[in-house]
Design a protein around this motif. Sequence first.
Motif, mmCIF file in Angstrom:
data_model
loop_
_atom_site.group_PDB
_atom_site.id
_atom_site.type_symbol
_atom_site.label_atom_id
_atom_site.label_comp_id
_atom_site.label_asym_id
_atom_site.label_seq_id
_atom_site.Cartn_x
_atom_site.Cartn_y
_atom_site.Cartn_z
ATOM 1 N N THR A 88 0.904 -1.096 0.105
ATOM 2 C CA THR A 88 -0.037 0.083 -0.013
ATOM 3 C C THR A 88 0.924 1.193 -0.010
ATOM 4 O OG1 THR A 88 -1.348 -1.253 1.272
ATOM 5 C CG2 THR A 88 -1.938 0.980 1.159
ATOM 6 N N ILE A 89 1.802 1.222 0.919
ATOM 7 C CA ILE A 89 2.714 2.496 1.104
ATOM 8 C C ILE A 89 3.827 2.362 -0.105
ATOM 9 C CG2 ILE A 89 4.784 3.180 2.258
ATOM 10 C CD1 ILE A 89 2.221 3.724 3.836
ATOM 11 N N LEU A 90 4.137 1.399 -0.835
ATOM 12 C CA LEU A 90 5.040 1.131 -1.745
ATOM 13 C C LEU A 90 4.442 1.926 -3.268
ATOM 14 C CD1 LEU A 90 7.875 0.254 -3.051
ATOM 15 C CD2 LEU A 90 6.633 -1.646 -3.764
ATOM 16 N N TYR A 91 3.344 1.662 -3.303
ATOM 17 C CA TYR A 91 2.520 2.177 -4.659
ATOM 18 C C TYR A 91 1.946 3.520 -4.420
ATOM 19 C CZ TYR A 91 2.030 -2.804 -6.130
ATOM 20 O OH TYR A 91 2.383 -3.930 -6.592
ATOM 21 N N MET A 92 1.877 3.854 -2.956
ATOM 22 C CA MET A 92 1.454 5.296 -3.014
ATOM 23 C C MET A 92 2.725 6.371 -3.228
ATOM 24 S SD MET A 92 0.104 6.699 0.532
ATOM 25 C CE MET A 92 -1.409 5.493 0.830
ATOM 26 N N VAL A 93 4.108 5.630 -2.831
ATOM 27 C CA VAL A 93 5.343 6.516 -3.296
ATOM 28 C C VAL A 93 5.519 6.328 -4.631
ATOM 29 C CG1 VAL A 93 7.688 6.403 -2.934
ATOM 30 C CG2 VAL A 93 6.133 5.909 -1.003
ATOM 31 N N GLN A 94 5.075 5.379 -5.430
ATOM 32 C CA GLN A 94 5.472 5.401 -6.660
ATOM 33 C C GLN A 94 4.250 5.888 -7.620
ATOM 34 O OE1 GLN A 94 5.800 1.177 -7.305
ATOM 35 N NE2 GLN A 94 7.949 1.069 -6.696
ATOM 36 N N ASN A 95 3.422 6.830 -7.068
ATOM 37 C CA ASN A 95 2.007 7.258 -7.666
ATOM 38 C C ASN A 95 1.185 6.548 -8.623
ATOM 39 O OD1 ASN A 95 2.841 9.838 -6.949
ATOM 40 N ND2 ASN A 95 4.324 10.233 -8.768
ATOM 41 N N ASN A 96 1.167 5.342 -7.738
ATOM 42 C CA ASN A 96 0.304 4.251 -8.295
ATOM 43 C C ASN A 96 -0.726 4.291 -7.542
ATOM 44 O OD1 ASN A 96 -1.079 2.139 -9.318
ATOM 45 N ND2 ASN A 96 0.300 0.634 -9.316
ATOM 46 N N TYR A 97 -1.516 5.155 -7.480
ATOM 47 C CA TYR A 97 -2.742 5.354 -6.408
ATOM 48 C C TYR A 97 -3.809 4.015 -6.542
ATOM 49 C CZ TYR A 97 -0.466 9.837 -5.350
ATOM 50 O OH TYR A 97 0.347 10.359 -5.120
ATOM 51 N N SER A 98 -4.351 3.757 -7.817
ATOM 52 C CA SER A 98 -5.286 2.946 -7.665
ATOM 53 C C SER A 98 -4.805 1.495 -7.272
ATOM 54 C CB SER A 98 -5.801 2.488 -9.150
ATOM 55 O OG SER A 98 -4.916 2.235 -10.017
ATOM 56 N N GLY A 99 -3.514 1.168 -7.585
ATOM 57 C CA GLY A 99 -2.807 -0.078 -6.952
ATOM 58 C C GLY A 99 -2.807 -0.058 -5.389
ATOM 59 N N ILE B 26 -5.170 1.795 -3.528
ATOM 60 C CA ILE B 26 -6.185 1.547 -2.840
ATOM 61 C C ILE B 26 -6.393 0.092 -2.925
ATOM 62 C CG2 ILE B 26 -8.529 1.879 -3.164
ATOM 63 C CD1 ILE B 26 -7.783 4.761 -3.927
ATOM 64 N N ASN B 27 -6.074 -0.600 -4.155
ATOM 65 C CA ASN B 27 -6.530 -1.987 -3.901
ATOM 66 C C ASN B 27 -5.767 -2.799 -2.943
ATOM 67 O OD1 ASN B 27 -7.759 -3.512 -6.179
ATOM 68 N ND2 ASN B 27 -6.229 -2.995 -7.507
ATOM 69 N N GLN B 28 -4.491 -2.441 -2.868
ATOM 70 C CA GLN B 28 -3.964 -3.338 -1.577
ATOM 71 C C GLN B 28 -4.279 -2.907 -0.354
ATOM 72 O OE1 GLN B 28 -1.423 -5.749 -1.735
ATOM 73 N NE2 GLN B 28 -1.441 -5.619 -4.090
ATOM 74 N N GLY B 29 -4.768 -1.475 -0.199
ATOM 75 C CA GLY B 29 -5.104 -1.149 1.187
ATOM 76 C C GLY B 29 -6.553 -2.028 1.733
ATOM 77 N N LEU B 30 -7.377 -1.983 0.452
ATOM 78 C CA LEU B 30 -8.653 -2.764 0.826
ATOM 79 C C LEU B 30 -8.372 -4.091 1.102
ATOM 80 C CD1 LEU B 30 -11.219 -1.346 -1.791
ATOM 81 C CD2 LEU B 30 -11.219 -1.347 0.586
ATOM 82 N N GLN B 31 -7.426 -4.738 0.467
ATOM 83 C CA GLN B 31 -7.103 -6.140 0.589
ATOM 84 C C GLN B 31 -6.510 -6.308 2.072
ATOM 85 O OE1 GLN B 31 -5.080 -8.286 -2.011
ATOM 86 N NE2 GLN B 31 -6.014 -10.289 -1.347
ATOM 87 N N THR B 32 -5.609 -5.555 2.646
ATOM 88 C CA THR B 32 -5.288 -5.367 3.798
ATOM 89 C C THR B 32 -6.210 -5.417 4.876
ATOM 90 O OG1 THR B 32 -3.427 -4.055 3.311
ATOM 91 C CG2 THR B 32 -3.513 -4.403 5.784
ATOM 92 N N PHE B 33 -7.362 -4.482 4.667
ATOM 93 C CA PHE B 33 -8.291 -4.241 5.409
ATOM 94 C C PHE B 33 -9.210 -5.668 5.538
ATOM 95 C CE2 PHE B 33 -12.882 -3.114 5.985
ATOM 96 C CZ PHE B 33 -12.956 -2.660 7.231
ATOM 97 N N LEU B 34 -9.373 -6.191 4.562
ATOM 98 C CA LEU B 34 -10.147 -7.308 4.460
ATOM 99 C C LEU B 34 -9.563 -8.503 5.198
ATOM 100 C CD1 LEU B 34 -11.651 -7.742 0.892
ATOM 101 C CD2 LEU B 34 -13.011 -7.828 2.884
ATOM 102 N N ILE B 35 -8.302 -8.703 4.876
ATOM 103 C CA ILE B 35 -7.570 -9.891 5.643
ATOM 104 C C ILE B 35 -7.641 -9.645 7.046
ATOM 105 C CG2 ILE B 35 -5.251 -10.797 6.139
ATOM 106 C CD1 ILE B 35 -4.735 -10.260 3.092
ATOM 107 N N ALA B 36 -7.315 -8.377 7.448
ATOM 108 C CA ALA B 36 -7.453 -8.063 9.016
ATOM 109 C C ALA B 36 -8.904 -8.464 9.538
ATOM 110 C CB ALA B 36 -7.433 -6.876 9.209
ATOM 111 N N SER B 37 -9.868 -8.059 8.731
ATOM 112 C CA SER B 37 -11.412 -8.216 9.327
ATOM 113 C C SER B 37 -11.510 -9.873 9.357
ATOM 114 C CB SER B 37 -12.341 -7.581 8.137
ATOM 115 O OG SER B 37 -12.004 -6.580 7.933
ATOM 116 N N PHE B 38 -10.991 -10.699 8.236
ATOM 117 C CA PHE B 38 -11.191 -11.853 8.345
ATOM 118 C C PHE B 38 -10.481 -12.569 9.451
ATOM 119 C CE2 PHE B 38 -13.515 -11.542 4.744
ATOM 120 C CZ PHE B 38 -14.170 -12.820 4.495
ATOM 121 N N LEU B 39 -9.390 -11.930 9.823
ATOM 122 C CA LEU B 39 -8.388 -12.651 11.110
ATOM 123 C C LEU B 39 -9.379 -12.429 12.205
ATOM 124 C CD1 LEU B 39 -5.025 -11.328 10.669
ATOM 125 C CD2 LEU B 39 -5.716 -13.699 10.676
ATOM 126 N N ALA B 40 -9.901 -11.354 12.527
ATOM 127 C CA ALA B 40 -10.768 -10.910 13.572
ATOM 128 C C ALA B 40 -12.034 -11.851 13.494
ATOM 129 C CB ALA B 40 -11.205 -9.407 13.705
#
Lengths: 152, 249
Positions: A99-110, A112-126
Amino acid sequence: MDIIENLVLGGLSAIGFSLITNAPRRAARIIGITGALSWTVFYILKNYSHMNILIANYIGAVIISALAYFFARRYRLPENIIVIPCLVNLVPGGNAYRTILYMVQNNYSGSINQGLQTFLIASFLAIGLFTTPYVAATIKRLKMLKRTGRKL
Amino acid sequence: MKKLGTHALSDLCLKTAYLLVNGGAETYRVEDTIERIGHSLGSDVRCYVTVTAIFIEINHQNYKFIKSRLGGTNLQMIDDINTMSRQLAEKTITGEEFTLHINHLYRNKRTTDFPFYIKAIGAGLVSMAPMLLYSMPLYYFIYCFFVGIVGYTISYYLSRLSMLPYADLFISGFVIALLAITLKDLGITTQYHTIIIGATMPLVPGVAITNAIRELVMRHAVSSMVKFLDSLLVASSIGFGIASALIIF
């Protein structure tokens, strides 16, 4: 061979985090077993069966919470002490980094993709963590209702 | 058994709750433990814990509160107090002994602890696990072990030294990314992504996130939001540390 490597390193890393958070010494063995099993199952599901990563994470968390539920009652430890060090292995660090890496590389859609996946994985862990206590409490409650003969 | 006065009892409950919150226990567990301690000492105690303050009411007449702070994890402390409160309920220790133990813990604010080098080795071990997921060759594990130790050491000492709470995590994230990029530039490793992912693992706010989610589900919304925001800030300060290193180099 691969499996043995995973068992050893998964257990060691769970014990490593328990050292950082200063877990009681008598819990180290239990944390090692729980961490090794949950990590290995997660690894097998992810790398060999090509299952959706969300389900693999969910099953890993269910195994952690089930073993923690069992060991906590057997050895009279708070459940939290077992859950916290074992869960660290399953934390979606790779996705959070990307999420951070793509943000730095100006790849904002990527990003957001990774950020959403992070959020989903964390929710499924919970959700996985809450599955075992929920099922156990329901069974206990049903048994009690049956014994006393009361209706819901 | 001699009954404790309300004044002594409220002091005891406040100190126990303070120690539990600073050890990183969930708030509903803290409230439950305090109310059970009050019950086994023969009084009616109510307790309300947000993370930043603890309120106690004894027998509907004595009210007290104490300010507490976020941060710190000490699972040994939780286990000690848990064992003692269970012994108190089973009447194997008396109220005086319990008070003595709690006062001792409260004065020192610490329990038996591992020496620093063992904790550092633990941090190194935590950093190695993500390498398995990307099936890296063996030498990656070794480099990751050492980079993880360096990152953890920096955050450990800076968090004791500095007053600004999140600065230590920012700096250690920066140093980890810097080391990983240096390793790649020297031609030792072929890429730096996996080393960064692994080495930041010991700094991840695992305790705070786990507790925040559990408290949210148990409907303790206030303390859960405080912890959630804290863990979000921790994660983003590590992330911005890494990002600034990636931008500069």
